[in-house]
Design an enzyme around this catalytic site. Structure first.
Site, PDB file in Angstrom:
ATOM      1  N   PRO A 284      38.934  40.347  35.878  1.00 37.33           N
ATOM      2  CA  PRO A 284      37.670  40.503  36.601  1.00 37.33           C
ATOM      3  C   PRO A 284      37.866  40.814  38.148  1.00 37.33           C
ATOM      4  O   PRO A 284      38.752  40.755  38.856  1.00 37.33           O
ATOM      5  CB  PRO A 284      37.405  38.862  36.601  1.00 37.33           C
ATOM      6  N   ASN A 285      36.750  41.732  38.158  1.00 36.91           N
ATOM      7  CA  ASN A 285      36.540  42.291  39.680  1.00 36.91           C
ATOM      8  C   ASN A 285      37.217  43.364  40.002  1.00 36.91           C
ATOM      9  O   ASN A 285      37.277  44.218  40.967  1.00 36.91           O
ATOM     10  CB  ASN A 285      36.828  41.111  40.804  1.00 36.91           C
TER      11      ASN A 285
ATOM     12  N   ARG B 144      35.533  45.997  46.938  1.00 38.18           N
ATOM     13  CA  ARG B 144      36.067  44.509  47.234  1.00 38.18           C
ATOM     14  C   ARG B 144      37.033  44.396  48.275  1.00 38.18           C
ATOM     15  O   ARG B 144      38.167  45.086  48.055  1.00 38.18           O
ATOM     16  CB  ARG B 144      36.339  43.847  45.857  1.00 38.18           C
TER      17      ARG B 144
ATOM     18  N   TYR C  17      42.793  44.966  49.178  1.00 39.03           N
ATOM     19  CA  TYR C  17      43.064  45.780  47.721  1.00 39.03           C
ATOM     20  C   TYR C  17      42.964  47.132  48.107  1.00 39.03           C
ATOM     21  O   TYR C  17      43.069  47.996  47.152  1.00 39.03           O
ATOM     22  CB  TYR C  17      42.021  45.225  46.624  1.00 39.03           C
TER      23      TYR C  17
ATOM     24  N   ASN D  55      47.216  43.049  34.780  1.00 39.75           N
ATOM     25  CA  ASN D  55      46.674  42.288  35.964  1.00 39.75           C
ATOM     26  C   ASN D  55      45.456  41.463  35.696  1.00 39.75           C
ATOM     27  O   ASN D  55      44.548  41.973  35.508  1.00 39.75           O
ATOM     28  CB  ASN D  55      46.414  43.405  36.966  1.00 39.75           C
TER      29      ASN D  55
ATOM     30  N   ALA E 127      41.929  37.164  38.747  1.00 36.29           N
ATOM     31  CA  ALA E 127      41.908  35.709  39.120  1.00 36.29           C
ATOM     32  C   ALA E 127      42.415  34.928  37.709  1.00 36.29           C
ATOM     33  O   ALA E 127      42.764  33.630  37.956  1.00 36.29           O
ATOM     34  CB  ALA E 127      40.510  35.474  39.487  1.00 36.29           C
TER      35      ALA E 127
ATOM     36  N   HIS F 228      45.822  32.854  37.396  1.00 39.26           N
ATOM     37  CA  HIS F 228      45.949  31.575  38.090  1.00 39.26           C
ATOM     38  C   HIS F 228      45.376  30.526  37.204  1.00 39.26           C
ATOM     39  O   HIS F 228      45.410  29.193  37.527  1.00 39.26           O
ATOM     40  CB  HIS F 228      45.504  31.478  39.460  1.00 39.26           C
TER      41      HIS F 228
ATOM     42  N   ASP G 106      48.691  32.175  26.164  1.00 39.08           N
ATOM     43  CA  ASP G 106      48.881  32.271  24.725  1.00 39.08           C
ATOM     44  C   ASP G 106      48.696  33.362  24.057  1.00 39.08           C
ATOM     45  O   ASP G 106      49.428  33.489  23.016  1.00 39.08           O
ATOM     46  CB  ASP G 106      48.081  30.978  24.175  1.00 39.08           C
TER      47      ASP G 106
ATOM     48  N   GLU H 268      53.589  42.014  34.339  1.00 44.35           N
ATOM     49  CA  GLU H 268      52.628  41.518  35.116  1.00 44.35           C
ATOM     50  C   GLU H 268      52.523  42.425  36.572  1.00 44.35           C
ATOM     51  O   GLU H 268      53.555  42.669  37.068  1.00 44.35           O
ATOM     52  CB  GLU H 268      52.804  40.012  35.470  1.00 44.35           C
TER      53      GLU H 268
ATOM     54  N   HIS I 220      50.287  42.947  40.286  1.00 42.63           N
ATOM     55  CA  HIS I 220      49.185  42.562  41.266  1.00 42.63           C
ATOM     56  C   HIS I 220      49.179  43.428  42.172  1.00 42.63           C
ATOM     57  O   HIS I 220      50.183  43.903  42.654  1.00 42.63           O
ATOM     58  CB  HIS I 220      49.447  41.044  41.423  1.00 42.63           C
ATOM     59  N   ILE I 221      48.026  43.838  42.697  1.00 37.37           N
ATOM     60  CA  ILE I 221      47.893  44.946  43.801  1.00 37.37           C
ATOM     61  C   ILE I 221      48.323  44.562  45.253  1.00 37.37           C
ATOM     62  O   ILE I 221      49.127  44.993  46.055  1.00 37.37           O
ATOM     63  CB  ILE I 221      46.299  45.453  43.897  1.00 37.37           C
ATOM     64  N   SER I 222      47.802  43.080  45.584  1.00 38.18           N
ATOM     65  CA  SER I 222      48.130  42.304  46.717  1.00 38.18           C
ATOM     66  C   SER I 222      49.574  41.665  46.584  1.00 38.18           C
ATOM     67  O   SER I 222      49.921  41.434  45.280  1.00 38.18           O
ATOM     68  CB  SER I 222      47.006  41.511  47.152  1.00 38.18           C
TER      69      SER I 222
ATOM     70  N   ARG J  46      49.973  34.757  49.658  1.00 36.33           N
ATOM     71  CA  ARG J  46      48.247  34.359  49.938  1.00 36.33           C
ATOM     72  C   ARG J  46      48.193  32.949  49.634  1.00 36.33           C
ATOM     73  O   ARG J  46      48.984  32.196  49.928  1.00 36.33           O
ATOM     74  CB  ARG J  46      47.603  35.258  49.069  1.00 36.33           C
TER      75      ARG J  46
ATOM     76  N   ARG K 224      46.945  30.795  44.454  1.00 33.83           N
ATOM     77  CA  ARG K 224      47.213  32.165  43.634  1.00 33.83           C
ATOM     78  C   ARG K 224      48.959  32.127  43.516  1.00 33.83           C
ATOM     79  O   ARG K 224      49.412  33.111  43.098  1.00 33.83           O
ATOM     80  CB  ARG K 224      47.056  33.151  44.633  1.00 33.83           C
TER      81      ARG K 224
HETATM   82  C1  DQA Z   1      45.055  40.062  42.082  1.00 35.81           C
HETATM   83  C2  DQA Z   1      45.390  38.921  42.742  1.00 35.81           C
HETATM   84  C3  DQA Z   1      44.699  37.741  42.324  1.00 35.81           C
HETATM   85  O1  DQA Z   1      44.779  36.566  42.960  1.00 35.81           O
HETATM   86  C4  DQA Z   1      43.068  38.202  42.500  1.00 35.81           C
HETATM   87  O2  DQA Z   1      42.346  37.122  42.124  1.00 35.81           O
HETATM   88  C5  DQA Z   1      42.768  39.473  42.006  1.00 35.81           C
HETATM   89  C6  DQA Z   1      43.290  40.528  42.164  1.00 35.81           C
HETATM   90  C7  DQA Z   1      45.835  41.510  42.554  1.00 35.81           C
HETATM   91  O3  DQA Z   1      45.843  42.285  42.048  1.00 35.81           O
HETATM   92  O4  DQA Z   1      46.193  41.402  43.591  1.00 35.81           O
HETATM   93  O5  DQA Z   1      41.607  39.400  41.604  1.00 35.81           O
HETATM   94  O6  DQA Z   1      45.697  39.923  40.548  1.00 35.81           O
END
Ligand code: DQA
Length: 146
Positions: free
Chosen positions: A9-10, A17, A22, A74, A77, A80, A87, A98, A100-102, A107, A111
């Protein structure tokens, strides 16, 4: 070698955003990086998928079985919160990375837990969009060593 890249999501809002966290590149740029990296790394196919819906992501992971050799994910959210995504990854038992951009480790406390990560053999964080290339490279190495 066929790879599936899943974004939660997002992530479709990249560039809009929280650019301080990001970056200013769009989701289209993320897609472009994945296609370019996959081609250079010798993947015959890469699908880059995004959904804002947990169940849709679970369906996508289940559908990967028999179609893809590995997954880069990725879960955003849902990282977490989602035992369902964990599963699903365990169910298909495909090698998964896995990403993650950040730098999630630096953080907020909420997270710090990653459910999906428990089913992944590697984790890339805090490398921006370049982290997707790194994650695909780790997946390619893993598939070559099989
Ligand atoms: C994220 C980190 C997550 O905590 C956050 O909810 C995201 C992006 C990242 O790519 O850094 O939406 O997965």
């Amino acid at each position: 070698m066929k790879a599936l890249v899943i974004n939660g999501p997002n992530l479709n809002m990249l560039g809009i955003r929280e650019p301080g966290i990001y970056g200013s590149d769009s989701y289209a740029e993320l897609e472009r990086i994945c296609h370019e990296a996959a081609c250079e790394l010798g993947f015959a196919e890469v699908e880059v998928f995004q959904s804002n819906h947990e169940g849709t992501i679970v369906d996508k992971i289940q559908g990967a079985l028999g179609h893809f050799d590995g997954i880069v994910i990725n879960p955003a959210a849902y990282t977490h919160t989602s035992i369902a995504i964990l599963d699903a990854l365990k169910a298909v038992n495909l090698p998964a990375v896995e990403v993650h951009i950040s730098n999630v480790d630096a953080r907020e406390e909420f997270r710090q837990i990653s459910y999906a990560g428990m089913a992944c053999f590697a984790r890339v964080t805090g490398e921006g969009l370049a982290g997707y290339r790194h994650a695909l490279a780790l997946l390619a190495d893993r598939l070559h060593s099989k």
